[in-house]
Write a protein that holds these residues in place. Sequence first.
Motif, PDB file in Angstrom:
ATOM      1  N   VAL A 355      40.397 -18.638   5.142  1.00 12.42           N
ATOM      2  CA  VAL A 355      40.374 -19.661   4.534  1.00 12.42           C
ATOM      3  C   VAL A 355      38.800 -20.404   4.849  1.00 12.42           C
ATOM      4  O   VAL A 355      38.753 -20.796   6.224  1.00 12.42           O
ATOM      5  N   VAL A 356      37.971 -20.661   4.013  1.00 12.73           N
ATOM      6  CA  VAL A 356      36.522 -21.285   4.405  1.00 12.73           C
ATOM      7  C   VAL A 356      36.956 -22.595   3.771  1.00 12.73           C
ATOM      8  O   VAL A 356      37.034 -22.941   2.630  1.00 12.73           O
ATOM      9  N   THR A 357      36.296 -23.702   4.461  1.00 15.32           N
ATOM     10  CA  THR A 357      36.260 -25.105   4.118  1.00 15.32           C
ATOM     11  C   THR A 357      34.851 -25.364   4.136  1.00 15.32           C
ATOM     12  O   THR A 357      34.014 -25.406   5.219  1.00 15.32           O
ATOM     13  N   VAL A 358      34.150 -25.732   3.018  1.00 15.27           N
ATOM     14  CA  VAL A 358      32.884 -26.258   2.867  1.00 15.27           C
ATOM     15  C   VAL A 358      32.692 -27.741   2.349  1.00 15.27           C
ATOM     16  O   VAL A 358      33.320 -28.034   1.573  1.00 15.27           O
ATOM     17  N   ARG A 359      31.564 -28.130   3.277  1.00 10.67           N
ATOM     18  CA  ARG A 359      31.740 -29.661   3.073  1.00 10.67           C
ATOM     19  C   ARG A 359      30.115 -30.245   2.512  1.00 10.67           C
ATOM     20  O   ARG A 359      30.084 -31.163   2.340  1.00 10.67           O
ATOM     21  N   SER A 360      29.289 -29.167   2.703  1.00  8.19           N
ATOM     22  CA  SER A 360      27.927 -29.516   2.253  1.00  8.19           C
ATOM     23  C   SER A 360      27.221 -28.035   1.488  1.00  8.19           C
ATOM     24  O   SER A 360      27.556 -27.144   1.883  1.00  8.19           O
ATOM     25  N   PRO A 361      26.258 -28.665   0.540  1.00  4.32           N
ATOM     26  CA  PRO A 361      25.641 -27.716  -0.349  1.00  4.32           C
ATOM     27  C   PRO A 361      24.220 -27.115   0.586  1.00  4.32           C
ATOM     28  O   PRO A 361      23.808 -26.325  -0.118  1.00  4.32           O
ATOM     29  N   LEU A 362      24.025 -27.653   1.758  1.00  3.75           N
ATOM     30  CA  LEU A 362      22.975 -27.092   2.112  1.00  3.75           C
ATOM     31  C   LEU A 362      23.018 -25.712   2.683  1.00  3.75           C
ATOM     32  O   LEU A 362      23.946 -25.203   3.112  1.00  3.75           O
ATOM     33  N   ASN A 363      22.021 -25.029   2.761  1.00  2.63           N
ATOM     34  CA  ASN A 363      21.745 -23.385   2.845  1.00  2.63           C
ATOM     35  C   ASN A 363      22.805 -22.791   2.153  1.00  2.63           C
ATOM     36  O   ASN A 363      23.484 -21.832   2.603  1.00  2.63           O
ATOM     37  N   ALA A 364      22.940 -22.954   0.814  1.00  2.00           N
ATOM     38  CA  ALA A 364      23.557 -22.421  -0.024  1.00  2.00           C
ATOM     39  C   ALA A 364      23.570 -20.873  -0.287  1.00  2.00           C
ATOM     40  O   ALA A 364      24.322 -20.304  -0.440  1.00  2.00           O
ATOM     41  N   GLU A 365      22.175 -20.511  -0.286  1.00  2.00           N
ATOM     42  CA  GLU A 365      22.040 -19.088  -0.274  1.00  2.00           C
ATOM     43  C   GLU A 365      22.581 -18.348   0.807  1.00  2.00           C
ATOM     44  O   GLU A 365      23.345 -17.137   0.574  1.00  2.00           O
ATOM     45  N   GLN A 366      22.389 -18.826   1.964  1.00  2.00           N
ATOM     46  CA  GLN A 366      23.132 -18.185   2.975  1.00  2.00           C
ATOM     47  C   GLN A 366      24.350 -18.263   3.226  1.00  2.00           C
ATOM     48  O   GLN A 366      25.248 -17.379   3.709  1.00  2.00           O
ATOM     49  N   LYS A 367      25.210 -19.317   2.745  1.00  2.82           N
ATOM     50  CA  LYS A 367      26.619 -19.359   2.614  1.00  2.82           C
ATOM     51  C   LYS A 367      27.208 -18.381   1.813  1.00  2.82           C
ATOM     52  O   LYS A 367      28.145 -17.984   2.008  1.00  2.82           O
ATOM     53  N   MET A 368      26.673 -18.241   0.563  1.00  4.82           N
ATOM     54  CA  MET A 368      27.066 -17.422  -0.456  1.00  4.82           C
ATOM     55  C   MET A 368      26.809 -15.761   0.067  1.00  4.82           C
ATOM     56  O   MET A 368      27.711 -14.987  -0.171  1.00  4.82           O
ATOM     57  N   SER A 369      25.840 -15.732   0.677  1.00  5.46           N
ATOM     58  CA  SER A 369      25.568 -14.481   1.482  1.00  5.46           C
ATOM     59  C   SER A 369      26.670 -14.271   2.517  1.00  5.46           C
ATOM     60  O   SER A 369      27.276 -12.946   2.354  1.00  5.46           O
ATOM     61  N   THR A 370      27.126 -15.028   3.172  1.00  2.62           N
ATOM     62  CA  THR A 370      28.254 -14.700   4.117  1.00  2.62           C
ATOM     63  C   THR A 370      29.515 -14.846   3.311  1.00  2.62           C
ATOM     64  O   THR A 370      30.229 -13.809   3.807  1.00  2.62           O
ATOM     65  N   LEU A 371      29.862 -15.465   2.319  1.00  2.80           N
ATOM     66  CA  LEU A 371      30.998 -15.140   1.654  1.00  2.80           C
ATOM     67  C   LEU A 371      31.176 -13.887   1.005  1.00  2.80           C
ATOM     68  O   LEU A 371      31.984 -13.025   0.958  1.00  2.80           O
ATOM     69  N   GLU A 372      29.995 -13.367   0.622  1.00  2.26           N
ATOM     70  CA  GLU A 372      29.920 -12.014   0.145  1.00  2.26           C
ATOM     71  C   GLU A 372      29.910 -10.816   1.036  1.00  2.26           C
ATOM     72  O   GLU A 372      30.641  -9.983   0.821  1.00  2.26           O
ATOM     73  N   SER A 373      29.564 -11.361   2.307  1.00  4.60           N
ATOM     74  CA  SER A 373      29.567 -10.162   3.473  1.00  4.60           C
ATOM     75  C   SER A 373      31.272 -10.332   3.788  1.00  4.60           C
ATOM     76  O   SER A 373      31.525  -8.940   4.107  1.00  4.60           O
ATOM     77  N   LEU A 374      31.708 -11.343   4.050  1.00  2.64           N
ATOM     78  CA  LEU A 374      33.288 -11.166   4.233  1.00  2.64           C
ATOM     79  C   LEU A 374      33.977 -10.197   3.238  1.00  2.64           C
ATOM     80  O   LEU A 374      35.062  -9.529   3.666  1.00  2.64           O
ATOM     81  N   LEU A 375      33.672 -10.476   1.990  1.00  2.00           N
ATOM     82  CA  LEU A 375      34.220  -9.533   0.818  1.00  2.00           C
ATOM     83  C   LEU A 375      33.857  -8.303   1.251  1.00  2.00           C
ATOM     84  O   LEU A 375      34.677  -7.249   1.059  1.00  2.00           O
ATOM     85  N   LYS A 376      32.680  -7.955   1.301  1.00  2.00           N
ATOM     86  CA  LYS A 376      32.097  -6.595   1.297  1.00  2.00           C
ATOM     87  C   LYS A 376      32.574  -5.784   2.596  1.00  2.00           C
ATOM     88  O   LYS A 376      32.869  -4.646   2.572  1.00  2.00           O
TER      89      LYS A 376
END
Length: 419
Positions: A355-376
């Motif tokens: 369960v990930v709570t996101v409050r800011s769009p800053l560093n969007a690319e890194q955040k998406m990469s982390t979400l993808e890594s959790l899934l991968k």
Amino acid sequence: MDSLPDAIIQYILSHMNNARDVAICNCVSKRWKDLIPYLKSLYFPRNSFDNHNCRGSSDHIVWKMISSVDCLEDLVVYSPFSSAGLASWLLLAGSTLKHLELRLDNLAEFQACLESPSKLDCISSAKNLESLKLWGVLMITSPNWDDFQNLRNLEIVGARLEDPALSTALRACPNLTKLLLLGCEGVTSLSVELPHLEQCKLDFYGAGNSSLSLSCPKIECLEVQGCSWIRVRETECLRNLSISNNAGRVYMVDFGKLAALEYLSIRGVQWCWDAICKMLQWSSEVNHLYMKVEFTGDFDTLQPFPEVDFVDFFNNHPKLQKFDIHGAMFAALCQKNSLKNVESGFVIPCLEEVVVTVRSPLNAEQKMSTLESLLKYGKNLKAMVVRILQMKSSHSSSDDFFDEICKFRCMNRKIVRIE
């Protein structure tokens, strides 16, 4: 009903404890009245005497009802009463009572300090209690309690306490297995030494700068709110641990190895980074981790979390099955170099829910990469919840980031959902 044997009627009446219902049944017939002494419990709601127009005070009416019961085991009184009334009730039923629950309502009454004996002192007459629950307690002087050797459960809700008075009360309950102090103010330093304690929930409000020392070798479940310094050295049995501080800062934690820990929750506005690191280090065997700390920093300066290496974090928590991660910690896992050490054989073996709570769009690319890594790398991942919380939408980056999350959800709709 007339054809029923006394034993059946007695069994039916034994499930009734509301004082008004008991009083009504007392007037039904002589047969029913004769069975009232076999009741085991009496409950007086807050409004028991709101429309009181009978002879005698409410204290005396309660006394009469208690005196009509031969072996009262449970007594719950939420209606107002005096210390003299309580003393008279417990003189009658104190030897048989096992459960006592009282709404004292003397939290703001200075007069309560001058009563002799006080309501708290009167409780000492119930020497065989197994459970004691008190609401609205003013405990600024030590209660005159002998040891409650049979007391296993002590709950105090809504209290103003002084350290010496609370320590005296706890020493009089040496065999507690469950302790709850909820909504309590005035505690600055508390030391708990109870050899049989298994469950403990402490909720102190105020400045959030209390200190706690716990020496309870059998403790299994511990929840602490409002402490800045916490020391718990005997942790062999500790399975559930929750530490939060909504008003102050958590400066120091001192625990033994948390080998049996299954659930850890750390929450608050600000934690010292050293305290966070120690908790994560000690809880390497945890199954469910909940992290909601907004900032770090040792003193008044609020600082963001430093970078946390993604691979090291999950390698150090190999049994993690559920991970609730909020704001600052998620941002720390999403730094530029957090994923630089990912090797080909790396997996997150046990993770099933994130369960990930996101409050800011800053560093969007890194955040998406982390979400993808959790899934991968989460080979057994069954559910991922992405919560968008209070994100400011005035900037175009917010819309772009949300679009990316929506695409991510569409590509992994069996696992990912957005809230």
